[in-house]
Design a protein around this motif. Sequence first.
Motif, PDB file in Angstrom:
ATOM      1  N   LYS A   1       9.342  -5.755  -6.026  1.00  0.00           N
ATOM      2  CA  LYS A   1       9.866  -4.533  -5.399  1.00  0.00           C
ATOM      3  C   LYS A   1       9.302  -3.284  -6.072  1.00  0.00           C
ATOM      4  CE  LYS A   1      12.721  -5.762  -2.149  1.00  0.00           C
ATOM      5  NZ  LYS A   1      12.471  -5.417  -0.773  1.00  0.00           N
TER       6      LYS A   1
ATOM      7  N   HIS B   1       6.652  -0.315  -4.591  1.00  0.00           N
ATOM      8  CA  HIS B   1       6.973   1.108  -4.707  1.00  0.00           C
ATOM      9  C   HIS B   1       5.885   1.849  -5.479  1.00  0.00           C
ATOM     10  CE1 HIS B   1       9.495   4.636  -4.738  1.00  0.00           C
ATOM     11  NE2 HIS B   1       9.372   4.718  -6.054  1.00  0.00           N
TER      12      HIS B   1
ATOM     13  N   THR C   1       2.724   2.130  -3.293  1.00  0.00           N
ATOM     14  CA  THR C   1       2.895   3.137  -2.238  1.00  0.00           C
ATOM     15  C   THR C   1       2.818   4.553  -2.805  1.00  0.00           C
ATOM     16  OG1 THR C   1       4.298   1.598  -1.023  1.00  0.00           O
ATOM     17  CG2 THR C   1       4.414   3.911  -0.380  1.00  0.00           C
ATOM     18  N   CYS C   2       3.454   4.781  -3.937  1.00  0.00           N
ATOM     19  CA  CYS C   2       3.415   6.109  -4.570  1.00  0.00           C
ATOM     20  C   CYS C   2       2.006   6.468  -5.028  1.00  0.00           C
ATOM     21  CB  CYS C   2       4.379   6.170  -5.749  1.00  0.00           C
ATOM     22  SG  CYS C   2       6.109   6.165  -5.257  1.00  0.00           S
TER      23      CYS C   2
END
Length: 113
Positions: free
Chosen positions: A59, A63, A66-67
């Motif tokens: 997870k 994240h 994506t950031c």
Amino acid sequence: MKVCWWLLLAWFLHYAPFWTMGRVLYFHHYFPAFLFSAMFGGVMLDFLLTLICVCAPIKLAQHVFTCCLALILGVMAWSFYLYHPLVYGMRGPTSGDKDSIMHGLKWLESWDI
């Protein structure tokens, strides 16, 4: 990681002959070195993102990925916006004038923009 060393060597072999020249150099002089530099940057970015995402839980890795991707795309869009006058051709006063849109783009005195 072996690819990085080959790309770095190729960049150096294409860039080194022009580094010693004292005359004006144009884009076509640097273009082969730029291609290897761009490929090297992409391979290193992929390596670093993969390394970060492998070390983190699933997870958190999604994240972080994506950031990082959003940050990279944002920096690319911002740099295009900042340097678009150089890409599409300059008009108006030169970078030496305070009223020029090129004034903030001249980082070094040796640059002739």
